[in-house]
Design a protein around this motif. Structure first.
Motif, short mmCIF file in Angstrom:
data_model
loop_
_atom_site.label_atom_id
_atom_site.label_comp_id
_atom_site.label_asym_id
_atom_site.label_seq_id
_atom_site.Cartn_x
_atom_site.Cartn_y
_atom_site.Cartn_z
N ILE A 81 0.84 -1.21 0.00
CA ILE A 81 0.00 0.00 0.00
C ILE A 81 0.87 1.25 0.00
N SER A 82 1.93 1.22 0.80
CA SER A 82 2.84 2.37 0.85
C SER A 82 3.48 2.62 -0.50
N TYR A 83 3.82 1.53 -1.19
CA TYR A 83 4.42 1.66 -2.52
C TYR A 83 3.42 2.26 -3.50
N LEU A 84 2.15 1.88 -3.39
CA LEU A 84 1.13 2.40 -4.30
C LEU A 84 0.89 3.89 -4.07
N LEU A 85 1.28 4.39 -2.88
CA LEU A 85 1.21 5.83 -2.61
C LEU A 85 2.46 6.56 -3.08
N HIS A 86 3.28 5.85 -3.86
CA HIS A 86 4.58 6.36 -4.30
C HIS A 86 4.51 7.75 -4.93
N PRO A 87 3.50 8.06 -5.77
CA PRO A 87 3.49 9.40 -6.36
C PRO A 87 3.41 10.51 -5.32
N ILE A 88 2.85 10.20 -4.14
CA ILE A 88 2.72 11.22 -3.09
C ILE A 88 3.87 11.13 -2.10
N PHE A 89 4.09 9.90 -1.58
CA PHE A 89 5.15 9.66 -0.61
C PHE A 89 6.04 8.54 -1.13
N ALA A 90 7.27 8.84 -1.40
CA ALA A 90 8.18 7.82 -1.95
C ALA A 90 8.81 7.01 -0.82
N PRO A 91 8.51 5.71 -0.71
CA PRO A 91 9.13 4.89 0.32
C PRO A 91 10.56 4.51 -0.06
N THR A 92 11.34 4.18 0.93
CA THR A 92 12.69 3.67 0.71
C THR A 92 12.85 2.38 1.50
N THR A 93 13.89 1.62 1.20
CA THR A 93 14.13 0.36 1.91
C THR A 93 15.43 0.43 2.70
N TYR A 94 15.50 -0.40 3.73
CA TYR A 94 16.72 -0.50 4.53
C TYR A 94 16.75 -1.89 5.16
N ILE A 95 17.91 -2.30 5.67
CA ILE A 95 18.06 -3.60 6.32
C ILE A 95 17.82 -3.44 7.81
N GLY A 96 16.83 -4.16 8.33
CA GLY A 96 16.52 -4.10 9.75
C GLY A 96 17.53 -4.85 10.58
N LYS A 97 17.38 -4.77 11.91
CA LYS A 97 18.38 -5.37 12.79
C LYS A 97 18.35 -6.89 12.76
N LEU A 98 17.23 -7.47 12.30
CA LEU A 98 17.16 -8.93 12.16
C LEU A 98 17.36 -9.34 10.71
N ALA A 99 18.01 -8.49 9.93
CA ALA A 99 18.43 -8.76 8.56
C ALA A 99 17.28 -8.84 7.56
N SER A 100 16.10 -8.36 7.94
CA SER A 100 14.99 -8.32 6.99
C SER A 100 14.99 -6.98 6.27
N VAL A 101 14.49 -6.98 5.03
CA VAL A 101 14.40 -5.74 4.25
C VAL A 101 13.10 -5.04 4.61
N GLN A 102 13.19 -3.82 5.06
CA GLN A 102 12.04 -3.07 5.55
C GLN A 102 11.88 -1.77 4.77
N VAL A 103 10.68 -1.22 4.83
CA VAL A 103 10.40 0.03 4.13
C VAL A 103 10.21 1.15 5.14
N SER A 104 10.55 2.34 4.71
CA SER A 104 10.35 3.52 5.55
C SER A 104 9.80 4.65 4.69
N GLY A 105 9.15 5.57 5.34
CA GLY A 105 8.55 6.70 4.65
C GLY A 105 7.54 7.35 5.58
N PRO A 106 7.14 8.58 5.28
CA PRO A 106 6.24 9.30 6.19
C PRO A 106 4.88 8.64 6.37
N GLN A 107 4.45 7.83 5.39
CA GLN A 107 3.13 7.21 5.46
C GLN A 107 3.16 5.79 5.99
N VAL A 108 4.33 5.18 6.10
CA VAL A 108 4.42 3.74 6.36
C VAL A 108 3.84 3.36 7.72
N SER A 109 4.20 4.07 8.75
CA SER A 109 3.72 3.73 10.10
C SER A 109 2.21 3.84 10.20
#
Length: 434
Positions: A260-288
């Motif tokens: 859903i956050s990705y589909l809001l990409h034209p408004i809020f662009a999400p980014t990815t990062y590696i979490g502390k348990l080695a999973s790929v996570q997304v961040s952005g103003p709308q994600v939480s």
């Protein structure tokens, strides 16, 4: 040829090639015929981590304590429940080929579990090919079937559904809680099971027989409580602390909130990062915010579903499958292997609690979900992690199907009242035993 025969023929046609695709590449990689950096190599590091945890246990390290896991992962907290730790020990017999030994252990345990599931189905007069179809959907998820422990949970949940069907409430509770001690991701399935076990029979008041119903639930909790208490004492209180470390996780890139956050990409662009348990996570103003709203919807649906199925005293497999599917569709933490826990109980629900057309729809949806999941991990995961359109589109299609699957599990459909008498009263939906 009727619809059931067509399903059986399709399963037989697909199971061997899908099994080869799931097992051959990963086993050859574990035996070093292919590089760990090839397309399926990404599925193996978790088993290596299991091996280091098992080594730590054999070396006498305090379970779940600081530096419990053997080097080079000694700084990593072992967050898996106790039964996963015990499952990690036998493959040490394979020595340097630990990952291959782990895969062999999973194959043996899955085959044994499928055999037990089939035996239980035959005793209850279920003629649908539960075992063959469950095996198909499990291997359709790809290499994770032998590099993760989640398939064992799926078989335990199917067993819990059969136990509810035969009114063996204590056994149902025991199976679902022990499954959660393999991996806590299926603890949500305990809600419909416990609610079902506590719900009064038709025409009976809540207070009538409540003590007996509660005692059955309590008896079912005993095995899991004993295992948990044993490890809690042995680890000097570190088990629960380690489990808490896996709770504080971000929104994983494969989850519905991430889609859903990705589909809001034209408004809020999400980014990815590696979490502390080695999973790929997304961040952005709308994600939480998106994750919180989706989680609330999931909790409401989970509670509603547990009450809905318990009140009707019908379709126990659907009750459990719905709980798992809803959780997968609304959790912020969704990894490919989690789908393994859904497949056997989904097959049981489709084959015994729905009409033939609806069963075909559910099983086809489950197969597509599994195949799309295998495509995105491991084969397209680099694209998924980078939020590239191709990988993200595959994940979005899978997530949309997962949501549809959960909805279809609660749509009104004729089904037998749970119990052996109902099963005998209703014509079987398949012509061949499981």
């Amino acid at each position: 040829m009727n619809q059931t025969s067509a399903v059986v023929r399709a399963v037989r046609l697909l199971i061997l090639p899908l099994t080869a695709v799931a097992l051959v590449p990963v086993l050859l990689t574990e035996l070093h015929f292919f590089s760990i950096h090839d397309l399926v190599g990404a599925t193996i590091p978790d088993t290596i981590f299991f091996g280091h945890a098992a080594q730590g246990l054999m070396q006498g390290h305090l379970p779940y304590g600081p530096h419990f896991v053997a080097a080079p992962d000694s700084r990593v907290v072992f967050v898996y429940p106790p039964l996963s730790l015990l499952l990690a020990v036998p493959p040490l017999l394979a020595g340097a080929e630990y990952s291959f030994g782990f895969a062999v252990e999973m194959v043996v345990l899955l085959v044994a579990g499928l055999w037990l599931l089939g035996s239980a189905c035959r005793r209850m007069g279920i003629s649908f090919p539960v075992v063959l179809t469950s095996a198909l959907l499990l291997v359709a998820l790809g290499p994770v079937v032998v590099t993760r422990v989640d398939g064992l949970q799926g078989l335990a949940l199917a067993g819990a559904a059969l136990a509810l069907r035969s009114r063996r409430m204590a056994l149902a509770v025991a199976l679902v809680t022990l499954a959660a001690l393999v991996k806590e991701t299926v603890v949500v399935a305990a809600l419909p099971v416990v609610v079902w076990a506590l719900w009064p029979s038709e025409g009976e008041k809540w207070t009538e027989g409540l003590g007996m119903r509660a005692s059955r639930v309590g008896l079912g909790l005993v095995p899991a409580v004993l295992v948990l208490l044993t490890f809690e004492v042995w680890s000097k209180g570190n088990v629960l602390a380690a489990a808490a470390a896996s709770i504080h996780r971000g929104v994983e890139v494969e989850s519905v909130p991430a889609t859903i956050s990705y589909l809001l990409h034209p408004i809020f662009a999400p980014t990815t990062y590696i979490g502390k348990l080695a999973s790929v996570q997304v961040s952005g103003p709308q994600v939480s915010l998106v994750a919180a709203v989706v989680a609330v919807v999931g909790v409401v649906a989970l509670v509603w579903g547990a009450v809905h199925f318990a009140r009707r005293r019908r379709r126990p497999a659907s009750a459990i499958a719905f709980a798992v599917a809803v959780t997968l569709a609304t959790t912020p933490v969704l990894s490919p292997q989690y789908l393994l826990a859904l497949m056997p109980v989904l097959v049981l629900a489709a084959g015994t609690e729905f009409t033939r057309p609806r069963a075909t729809l559910l099983l086809s949806s489950g197969l597509l979900v599994a195949l799309l999941t295998q495509v995105e991990f491991p084969y397209l995961f680099a694209s998924v992690a980078a939020l590239h359109p191709v990988g993200t589109a595959v994940v979005a299609a899978r997530n949309l199907l997962l949501i549809a699957l959960a909805i279809n599990l609660v749509r009104a459909a004729p089904g037998p009242v749970a119990g052996p008498k109902a099963e005998r009263a209703r014509p079987p939906v398949a012509a061949r035993p499981a």
